[in-house]
Write a protein that holds these residues in place. Structure first.
Motif, PDB file in Angstrom:
ATOM      1  N   ARG A  92       0.862  -1.188   0.000  1.00 24.09           N
ATOM      2  CA  ARG A  92       0.000   0.000   0.000  1.00 24.09           C
ATOM      3  C   ARG A  92       0.899   1.238   0.000  1.00 24.09           C
ATOM      4  NH1 ARG A  92      -5.030  -0.082   4.108  1.00 24.09           N
ATOM      5  NH2 ARG A  92      -6.592   0.521   2.563  1.00 24.09           N
ATOM      6  N   VAL A 125       0.990  -2.265   5.734  1.00 17.41           N
ATOM      7  CA  VAL A 125      -0.177  -3.058   5.351  1.00 17.41           C
ATOM      8  C   VAL A 125      -0.243  -4.412   6.062  1.00 17.41           C
ATOM      9  CG1 VAL A 125       0.972  -4.027   3.300  1.00 17.41           C
ATOM     10  CG2 VAL A 125      -1.501  -3.756   3.296  1.00 17.41           C
ATOM     11  N   GLU A 172      -8.079   1.118   8.315  1.00 22.66           N
ATOM     12  CA  GLU A 172      -7.187   0.577   7.278  1.00 22.66           C
ATOM     13  C   GLU A 172      -7.643  -0.774   6.744  1.00 22.66           C
ATOM     14  OE1 GLU A 172      -3.117   0.320   8.620  1.00 22.66           O
ATOM     15  OE2 GLU A 172      -3.246   2.271   9.583  1.00 22.66           O
ATOM     16  N   GLU A 177      -1.417  -3.580  -5.355  1.00 23.79           N
ATOM     17  CA  GLU A 177      -1.564  -2.372  -4.526  1.00 23.79           C
ATOM     18  C   GLU A 177      -2.964  -2.300  -3.949  1.00 23.79           C
ATOM     19  OE1 GLU A 177      -0.411   1.749  -5.218  1.00 23.79           O
ATOM     20  OE2 GLU A 177       1.130   1.005  -6.568  1.00 23.79           O
ATOM     21  N   VAL A 178      -3.049  -2.269  -2.647  1.00 24.12           N
ATOM     22  CA  VAL A 178      -4.330  -2.043  -1.977  1.00 24.12           C
ATOM     23  C   VAL A 178      -4.656  -0.559  -2.156  1.00 24.12           C
ATOM     24  CG1 VAL A 178      -5.517  -2.113   0.258  1.00 24.12           C
ATOM     25  CG2 VAL A 178      -3.762  -3.831  -0.283  1.00 24.12           C
ATOM     26  N   ASP A 179      -5.953  -0.248  -2.349  1.00 28.61           N
ATOM     27  CA  ASP A 179      -6.334   1.159  -2.519  1.00 28.61           C
ATOM     28  C   ASP A 179      -5.834   1.991  -1.345  1.00 28.61           C
ATOM     29  OD1 ASP A 179      -7.546   0.804  -4.895  1.00 28.61           O
ATOM     30  OD2 ASP A 179      -9.592   0.746  -4.103  1.00 28.61           O
ATOM     31  N   PRO A 180      -5.421   3.209  -1.613  1.00 28.36           N
ATOM     32  CA  PRO A 180      -4.911   4.043  -0.521  1.00 28.36           C
ATOM     33  C   PRO A 180      -5.970   4.308   0.547  1.00 28.36           C
ATOM     34  CG  PRO A 180      -4.777   5.192  -2.658  1.00 28.36           C
ATOM     35  CD  PRO A 180      -5.416   3.874  -2.914  1.00 28.36           C
ATOM     36  N   VAL A 211      -8.120  -3.672   2.586  1.00 31.39           N
ATOM     37  CA  VAL A 211      -7.381  -4.945   2.539  1.00 31.39           C
ATOM     38  C   VAL A 211      -8.374  -6.102   2.435  1.00 31.39           C
ATOM     39  CG1 VAL A 211      -5.832  -6.453   3.850  1.00 31.39           C
ATOM     40  CG2 VAL A 211      -5.431  -3.985   3.804  1.00 31.39           C
TER      41      VAL A 211
END
Ligand SMILES: NC(=O)NCCC[C@H](N)C(=O)O
Length: 258
Positions: A9, A66, A90, A53-56, A94
Motif C-alpha cells: 500500500r 499493510v 485501514e 496495490e491495496v487502494d490508498p 485490505v
C-alpha cells in the motif's frame, strides 16, 4: 498451489503523522519515503513477487504498514482489529482485495484487538505476540480461526517493542532470529539465533536463499551471508522513524487456492 503475490500500500500524504510508541518522533520526509517504498516494491518484483496495490487509505497515516491489517493462514484471511484506534479504518481496503483474490475471510471482533505485526508463522506454528496492540481476546480469536485448520498457536509476551515481529522473524529453515535485548522470553523459541543489530531481526523470505533486509543491519547481513544466505538490502530509514520494518510493508500470499 503455491502463489507468489504480495499486497502493498503506497504511503499516503499524512505518513509523517504516523504513530510512534517506543521511539522518539523524528521528522519523516514523504518524498524520500515514497522513493524507498518504490525500491522496496521493486525488490519484491525482481524476486518474482507479483505485487498488488491495496487502494490508498489517505486519512490513515500508518496505512503503508499493510501487514498489520490482515493475517493469512492457508487460504484464510483473518482481518485484524488494530489495537491502535487510528488504524482501524485501514482494514476495509485490505479485506476487499483478499476477498477478490478468493480468500475465505474471517474477522477479529470487539473486544479482541490484533495486528498482523504480532503474528509470526513458521510452517504450521503461529507465534502471536501479546503486547501493546494485540490482546488476549484477539489472540484467542486467532486460535479459534486457525487451530481447526491445523495450526498450533504459541502466545508470546511482548513488552519492549511495538510488535512481536519488531523483535523476531525466521529464516527459511525455521530458525528464529532476534535481538535479545528486545525480547521478553527468548527461551520460548526452540531454535534461536541472536543477531547483532535491532533491524537485523527483520527478514522477509523472498524465496530460495534470498532474504530481504534493511540497510541498517550490515553486521547481520554479513552473518547471514556466512550462513549461506543472500541478503537483498533496501533502505527503509524513513519508515524506521515510525517503527516500521521490512516485514510490515507487505503481506505475502503464498497459499492462494484459486
Ligand atoms: N508490523 C509493523 O511493524 N508495523 C509497524 C507499524 C508502525 C506504525 N507507526 C504503528 O505504530 O502502528
Amino acid at each position: 498451489m503455491p502463489s507468489k503475490k504480495a499486497l502493498v500500500r503506497r504511503p499516503g500524504p499524512r505518513l509523517a503523522e504516523g504513530l510512534v510508541t517506543h521511539v522518539e518522533r523524528t521528522e519523516v520526509d514523504l518524498a524520500r519515503a515514497t522513493e524507498q517504498w518504490e525500491a522496496y516494491v521493486e525488490a519484491l518484483r525482481t524476486h518474482g513477487w507479483e505485487t498488488i496495490e491495496v487502494d490508498p487509505a489517505d486519512d490513515c497515516p500508518d496505512a503503508v504498514f499493510v501487514e498489520d491489517a490482515v493475517v493469512m493462514y492457508k487460504n484464510v484471511a483473518l482481518i485484524a482489529r488494530p489495537g491502535a484506534e487510528s488504524r482501524r479504518a485501514e482494514t476495509a481496503g485490505v479485506e476487499e482485495v483478499v476477498a477478490s483474490l478468493g480468500c475465505s475471510v474471517n474477522w477479529v471482533w470487539e473486544p479482541g484487538t490484533l495486528e498482523g505485526g504480532d503474528v509470526l508463522k513458521i510452517g504450521d506454528t503461529i507465534y502471536v505476540g501479546r503486547g501493546g496492540r494485540t490482546n488476549a481476546a484477539g489472540l484467542q480469536q486467532l486460535r479459534a480461526a486457525f487451530e481447526p485448520l491445523g495450526a498450533r498457536v504459541v502466545a508470546v509476551p511482548v513488552s519492549k517493542v511495538l510488535h512481536l515481529k519488531s523483535a523476531v522473524t525466521a529464516l527459511p529453515d525455521g530458525t528464529v532470529v532476534g535481538h535479545i535485548p528486545l525480547m521478553d522470553t527468548p527461551s520460548l523459541f526452540g531454535r534461536f539465533l541472536h543477531v547483532p543489530e535491532e533491524s537485523g531481526s527483520h527478514v522477509v523470505l523472498l524465496g530460495g536463499d534470498k532474504l530481504l533486509m534493511a540497510a541498517g543491519a550490515p553486521k547481520t547481513a554479513e552473518l547471514f551471508k556466512e550462513l549461506g544466505y543472500t541478503p537483498v538490502v533496501v533502505d527503509i530509514s524513513e519508515f524506521e522513524r515510525l517503527e516500521g520494518c521490512v516485514t510490515c510493508l507487505s503481506v505475502r500470499l503464498r497459499d492462494l487456492y484459486a
